[in-house]
Design an enzyme around this catalytic site. Structure first.
Site, PDB file in Angstrom:
ATOM      1  N   SER A  46       0.805  -1.225   0.000  1.00 38.92           N
ATOM      2  CA  SER A  46       0.000   0.000   0.000  1.00 38.92           C
ATOM      3  C   SER A  46       0.835   1.271   0.000  1.00 38.92           C
ATOM      4  CB  SER A  46      -0.942   0.012   1.205  1.00 38.92           C
ATOM      5  OG  SER A  46      -0.210  -0.114   2.411  1.00 38.92           O
ATOM      6  N   ASP A  55      -5.386   6.915   9.693  1.00 35.43           N
ATOM      7  CA  ASP A  55      -5.004   5.621  10.288  1.00 35.43           C
ATOM      8  C   ASP A  55      -3.632   5.661  10.945  1.00 35.43           C
ATOM      9  OD1 ASP A  55      -3.266   5.608   8.124  1.00 35.43           O
ATOM     10  OD2 ASP A  55      -4.229   3.941   7.095  1.00 35.43           O
ATOM     11  N   HIS A  73      -0.591   5.198   6.795  1.00 37.87           N
ATOM     12  CA  HIS A  73      -0.383   5.519   5.379  1.00 37.87           C
ATOM     13  C   HIS A  73      -0.156   7.013   5.181  1.00 37.87           C
ATOM     14  CE1 HIS A  73      -2.509   1.611   5.258  1.00 37.87           C
ATOM     15  NE2 HIS A  73      -1.597   1.378   4.329  1.00 37.87           N
TER      16      HIS A  73
END
Length: 219
Positions: A42, A191, A194
């Site tokens: 990611s 979060d 990221h």
């Protein structure tokens, strides 16, 4: 009916936009010798960003272009990917050729407590596959770190994996990708894991000097 046509048109435009962002920069004469493949999870995929072109691989592509280099940038990042998952999808990612292969995997393995021996084995197999299929390709490994909740002993072994793999495989090891981003609230999304678009800019800056050295040796 008009709403359905509008929806279909929107999907078509979105697909075309995605295609343009996945492979960037002017098409060179020899496609097989001009692709930089960023292969990761990611962090590479740019999860949560407004556009994939805000991700660090494409920012590095822009920096290279500014420095006079023309490469087709391929963002082969997949959110949630692990070293074992990467190994299973590698053939597809490099099916069109690769000049420089940049490997960013392992963070999700660390979060799951995957044995470090397994992580090392998978990384080496990925690298070996690239070497066997494209002997002239330059390979770069981006080191990862894991969360402290896995314990100090595991974290230490985890970080050593990347040093060992780079040394054993005789490939370039970059600086830690999140060196100036990890733990900084305004550079990460809600979060806390990221990076934001600004975070990706710093990520690109952090490893660019390592990437450009590899590019120059490829000339």
């Amino acid at each position: 009916m008009s709403k359905l046509l509008l929806l279909l048109l929107t999907i078509l435009i979105s697909c075309n936009e995605e295609k343009k962002t996945v492979e960037k920069i002017d098409k060179p004469k020899d496609d097989s010798k001009s692709r930089i493949v960023f292969f990761g999870d990611s962090l590479t995929a740019g999860l949560g960003l407004a556009s994939i072109e805000e991700s660090y691989p494409f920012l590095i592509g822009k920096k290279l272009e500014k420095d006079g280099y023309q490469f087709k940038i391929v963002n082969a990042g997949l959110s949630g990917d692990t070293t074992s998952g990467g190994l299973s999808r590698l053939d597809w990612a490099i099916s069109k050729g690769v000049s420089v292969f940049i490997l960013e995997l392992g963070a999700n393995d660390g979060m799951r407590g995957v044995p470090t021996e397994t992580i090392e084995k998978n990384l080496k197999e990925i690298i070996s596959k690239v070497k066997n299929k494209f002997p002239e390709a330059k390979i770069v490994l981006i080191p990862m770190k894991t969360f402290p909740n896995m314990g100090a002993a595991y974290s230490k072994k985890f970080e050593k994996v990347f040093l060992k793999v780079a040394s054993d495989e005789n490939i370039t090891l970059t600086k830690f990708l999140l060196e100036r981003v990890a733990g900084i609230k305004n550079l990460n999304q809600a979060d806390g894991i990221h990076p934001t678009a600004e975070g990706h800019k710093l990520m690109a800056e952090t490893i660019y000097s390592d990437i450009i050295k590899v590019i120059k040796t490829h000339d």
